[in-house]
Design an enzyme around this catalytic site. Structure first.
Site, short mmCIF file in Angstrom:
data_model
loop_
_atom_site.label_atom_id
_atom_site.label_comp_id
_atom_site.label_asym_id
_atom_site.label_seq_id
_atom_site.Cartn_x
_atom_site.Cartn_y
_atom_site.Cartn_z
N ARG A 70 1.51 -11.79 4.65
CA ARG A 70 2.87 -12.33 4.78
C ARG A 70 3.60 -11.84 5.91
O ARG A 70 4.66 -11.96 6.00
CB ARG A 70 3.37 -11.60 3.29
CG ARG A 70 2.96 -11.86 2.13
CD ARG A 70 3.62 -11.23 0.69
NE ARG A 70 4.89 -11.76 0.67
CZ ARG A 70 5.82 -11.37 -0.08
NH1 ARG A 70 5.49 -10.62 -1.18
NH2 ARG A 70 7.11 -11.89 -0.22
N PRO B 85 0.81 -1.28 -0.04
CA PRO B 85 -0.02 -0.06 -0.09
C PRO B 85 0.90 1.17 -0.03
O PRO B 85 1.87 1.39 0.66
CB PRO B 85 -0.81 -0.19 1.35
CG PRO B 85 -0.74 -1.64 1.41
CD PRO B 85 0.48 -2.10 1.03
N GLU B 86 0.29 2.19 -0.98
CA GLU B 86 1.35 3.40 -0.79
C GLU B 86 0.27 4.49 -0.22
O GLU B 86 -0.55 4.34 0.22
CB GLU B 86 1.36 3.68 -2.50
CG GLU B 86 2.36 2.45 -3.17
CD GLU B 86 2.70 2.77 -4.53
OE1 GLU B 86 2.54 3.82 -5.04
OE2 GLU B 86 2.89 1.74 -5.17
N HIS C 254 -5.81 -15.14 8.22
CA HIS C 254 -4.40 -14.34 8.59
C HIS C 254 -4.51 -13.35 9.45
O HIS C 254 -3.68 -12.28 9.70
CB HIS C 254 -3.80 -13.94 7.20
CG HIS C 254 -3.46 -15.02 6.41
ND1 HIS C 254 -2.54 -15.76 6.46
CD2 HIS C 254 -4.21 -15.28 5.06
CE1 HIS C 254 -2.50 -16.61 5.37
NE2 HIS C 254 -3.64 -16.11 4.48
N ARG D 208 22.34 13.93 -8.85
CA ARG D 208 22.12 12.49 -8.45
C ARG D 208 22.32 11.49 -9.79
O ARG D 208 21.77 11.86 -10.99
CB ARG D 208 20.70 12.29 -8.14
CG ARG D 208 20.42 13.10 -6.98
CD ARG D 208 21.33 12.88 -5.68
NE ARG D 208 21.15 11.54 -5.04
CZ ARG D 208 20.33 11.15 -4.21
NH1 ARG D 208 19.60 11.93 -3.61
NH2 ARG D 208 20.32 10.06 -3.53
N LYS E 153 4.24 6.23 4.56
CA LYS E 153 3.13 4.90 4.54
C LYS E 153 2.77 4.26 6.06
O LYS E 153 2.32 3.56 6.30
CB LYS E 153 3.68 3.70 3.82
CG LYS E 153 4.11 4.22 2.39
CD LYS E 153 4.81 3.29 1.63
CE LYS E 153 5.31 3.84 0.31
NZ LYS E 153 6.26 2.83 -0.48
N ARG F 123 12.89 -3.19 -9.32
CA ARG F 123 11.66 -2.86 -9.54
C ARG F 123 11.29 -2.79 -10.82
O ARG F 123 12.04 -2.30 -11.63
CB ARG F 123 11.19 -1.80 -8.74
CG ARG F 123 11.72 -1.80 -7.15
CD ARG F 123 10.89 -2.73 -6.45
NE ARG F 123 9.49 -2.30 -6.05
CZ ARG F 123 9.07 -1.51 -5.32
NH1 ARG F 123 10.19 -0.97 -4.61
NH2 ARG F 123 7.92 -1.36 -5.21
#
Length: 282
Positions: A118, A2-3, A99, A163, A60, A272
């Site tokens: 998880r 979740p973001e 769970h 960067r 988050k 990613r």
């Protein structure tokens, strides 16, 4: 994982449903879900009898204030959902999800359940007279909130200038902008026309401005739609997020771009996935 939009959706739901509710009792089904205190007995002792105040989101992380019946501060409840965590406001009589890791019983047949397939998610009970940052050390490292005035062109330019890393990887760095993740980084890069492999040092001032604005707009749209559900995310009442069906590029590999019709491509950057339109983001 979740973001920001998903966590914000949960935060708003918690404020609507749990504010003022007394935690009459609790049950810990998976002790390792407790980050602090790690002792189940100590956690239960701290949490019983306190009242939910206001919830807020930081990156988050979820932070809920706790108060005693006297009105005295009782600390904070912190939660990080990580990969598959869910906070669900349900009837106590509802069958237990397999769970379920933590149950907070709030009377009137209601409870707040922490469900996590998880088991990466974590819960903190921060004592009063202690700042959340002292116990939840990850909070100290977070960059600015994208909806705050601190997220300015000057700030963003300072963080990206010089960067050597690609912009997709930089957007995932929580020390730069708090709350961004894989989904909305891809979406913002598409909306601003920036290719995900572009190095931070090579971004022009106009691109940085457009990307900053795109980040804010994409996140606002996703929050309006209740976030994104591709696998596990649900709001506190069990409702899925609706942003995924309108995504520009994320999860749409091989499908036509909604703007130009070119097939959406995917590549790996820093372990990613990055989804992009090779034409719109040339």
């Amino acid at each position: 994982m979740p973001e920001l939009p998903e966590v914000e959706t949960v935060c708003r739901g918690l404020n609507e449903l749990t504010s003022g509710k007394v935690i009459k009792d609790a049950e810990v089904l998976l002790p390792r879900s407790l980050a602090s205190p790690s002792s189940v007995d100590e956690f239960l002792s701290n949490i019983r009898g306190v009242i939910f105040g206001e919830w807020q989101r930081r990156g988050k992380y979820l932070l809920g204030t706790l108060v005693k019946e006297s009105g005295e501060a009782a600390g904070w409840l912190g939660v990080h959902l990580r990969m598959t965590g869910q906070l669900l406001w349900v009837n106590q009589s509802e069958p237990l999800q397999i769970h379920t890791r933590l149950r907070l019983f709030c009377g009137e047949n209601k409870e707040l359940r922490f469900v996590d397939i998880r088991t990466f998610g974590k819960v903190w009970c921060v004592p009063p007279k202690t700042t959340p940052e002292t116990i939840i050390t990850g909070l100290k490292k977070l960059g600015v909130e994208p909806f705050s005035d601190d997220f300015s062109d000057d700030y963003f330019t300072t963080k990206l200038n010089g960067r050597q890393r690609n912009i997709k990887t930089l957007l995932l760095d929580q020390e730069i902008v708090a709350g961004l993740g894989n989904i909305y980084a891809d979406e913002a890069l598409f909306k601003s026309g920036v290719h995900p492999t572009t190095l931070g040092k090579n971004l022009k001032p106009q691109q940085i401005e457009q990307l900053r604005i795109a980040i804010i707009e994409v996140l606002e749209t996703a929050i309006e739609k209740g976030g994104t559900t591709f696998s596990d995310f649900k709001g506190v009442t069990g409702i899925n997020g609706n942003y995924g069906g309108t995504a520009w590029v994320y999860g749409r590999t091989g499908e036509p771009c909604r703007v130009c019709g070119t097939s959406i491509e995917r590549l790996k950057l820093g372990g990613r996935s990055a989804h992009f339109c090779p034409r719109c983001q040339a």
